[in-house]
Write a protein that holds these residues in place. Sequence first.
Motif: not given
Lengths: 396, 367
Positions: A118-119, A147, A149, B114, B258, B269
């Motif tokens: 995610h990061h 996950d 982005r 998501y 995103r 975000r």
Amino acid sequence: MGLYPNLKRVVVILWLLLLTGCWSSNEIEDLSVYVGIALDKGRETAEEQQLREQGATDESMDRVTATLQIISSKSSSSGDQSAKANQKPFMNTAGTGDSVFEIFREFASRRDLPVIGHHMKIVVISGGLARANRLDDLLDFFYRDNDIRPSCYVVVSRGEARKTLETKVPGSIPAFRLVGMMDNRNRTLEVIPAVSLSKLQGYLQSGTSFILQNVLSAQGEIKFSGAAVIKGKTKKLIGYLNEGELKGIVWLKGSGKGGLVKAYDRDSGRAMAYEIKSMKSTIKSRADGEKLSFDVNIESEGRLIELWNHANLFNRPSTKQLEAIFEQKVRLLIDQAIKKMQQQYRVDAADFGSHVRIEHPRLWQSVKKDWDSVFSQSPIHYKVQLKITEFGSLIN
Amino acid sequence: MKDENDYLTPVQVAVVIINTMLGAGILTLPRTTVNAAHTPDVWISIMLGGFIIILLGMVIVRLGLRYRGQTFYQYVSRITGRWIGAFLSAIVILYFMLVASYEVRALSEVTGLYLLEGTPSWAIIMPFLWVGGYLIRGGAGALARLCEVILPITGIIFFLTMFLSFGIFDIHNLRPVLGLGVTPVLKGIEPAILSFIGFETLLVLQAFMKTPEKAAKSVIVGTLIPTAFYVTTVVMVIGALTVDGVVTRTWPTMDLIRSFELSGLIFERFESFLLVIWIMQIYSTFTVTCYASALGIAQLTGRNLKSVINVLLPVIYVLSMAPHSLKELNKLGDVLGLTALCLFGLLPPLLLILSKWKAGKKDGIVS
């Protein structure tokens, strides 16, 4: 209802059980958060080799080595101060295979905390790997994964990519440093606009050639230097632009946000520097039948920020002469860049194609298939006009 | 007798139409339109699509005006006779039912990808169905009031998140305008119209209006506001992701949000914001279509609305689970859209003509 007067109440209370927690929650302490990835040509790490010798099977062809930069959560939790200071806040760990996803899942059998993306902030691809593999193949997993982005950035490293995720500065995280360096566009022309996964996908899908920032590394130090050229047709790396050539492209596109032009005085040979305050370029495409040409008009304003010329104080070059010297320097950069693009690599790395697409949409339909070769035969005429509007705190 | 609360005001009708239109489409619209047109001009297609929808809506309004206080299910058999009327009603009921299950399934797909990875889809869908069922037991009035609450929230958060993406917006990606002529724009109209499906709820809603003459205004407002939503979406998404980048993404609007991070604010975000309002919109679309379907069954069979809902919800659940994959779900969405176009583009004008002709004949006999 009459039979069971309390039924409603019981149902309501049972409902509360549903509020007890999130179904698919994961505590952050139980996860390994990775923030950067380096992709190198496949070479097994020492640990992997030993694991295999002890019987861990692996039938993949070792195409890619992925190095994950994992933020260690333990370092931020309690512990005595001295130990904390010596501990790096990150950990790099590598895996080898021919499927990126498999490499990632391999970590599940190597560490207790599963890795999550995610990061993730940045992907560094080594030049050798990008030369041998299509970028859309290499990055396919990152595009599909839910996950990771699409805001994650992509850069190329001419050397080993994993080296760019190392640092000697205690307490700093190399992946964050790389991302932070991308914000320095107001200070130097060597940093080009960051390319995120989503922007990259636009390039890959449209089949245009483009450039990606190149990162060099030496002993834990890194530097953005030049760019890697990706050919639209093959989607593979075909070469590099050095810093001068990259600056030439930035001038052509007028995309710089700040930086400098350094030139030398013709007589004394001493250095002088022009600090860019603004940079603008208007590109016009001209179509004469099937023959295309470009007119580029580049204008810039800035200040004279350094002049090594105090010896002959009374015989200084005039502002006009200084401007001419700087202009010539810029012209040199641009010439280099055009030559490299049109003659050596024969690709359009400066997005001239989009001007044709916008200004001559119908013609574009016929040339876009073979744009790179059309571009390398299209003459580019350009004018450079630099204006020194001030001299800093000195009067001249 | 109906009390004041059971009547819908023209504003409420407009709001319900807006909430019904905004649904699953908002996440996929950039892809579907660009896929058809292949140029950045699809925002023009969307505007034209909105215009066409207003025209179609007008026909329904005129039809409804001839039968004040009656829903489609009630007046259709007066126009066509009992059996054909029942058949047409059944088709419309089935259509609303399928739309409701389509929306529910889209909800579970996107949140599963998501938001709630790992939560089984029944655990996402069932509470959703229950809450929806609870709302529509309250009837059209409750439905309209809920829509009034969520529309402003949707609007504010939607436009905020969209404009936050301005940092990666590049106007060049939207140029040239009409570079390849109008043909691509026309090609884009069809998928654009599909995102405006929802105006047909008027067939039911108009019956609840005290002043059905004002339904025309509701249709205009109710279409223009979604048009603004859609044009903004398409412009921002194409401006950031380019025409070529859009066509490969399953949920391009999600990917737009995103694709950027803002540091320095409390939030970095914004996709969860978009998902929240999107879920609210799915919820309203689901409840409205489910209500339209349940009301039809109730009126056709003469049963109590509440008991119909109790039976309908499990049916919708089963239907929503029927598509095996996302691909099939998308196909179902396309088929539904086309059905809606044929059904609500052709049927109301035919009925209107038939109804006028019948009235004329009657007048002739009387005079």
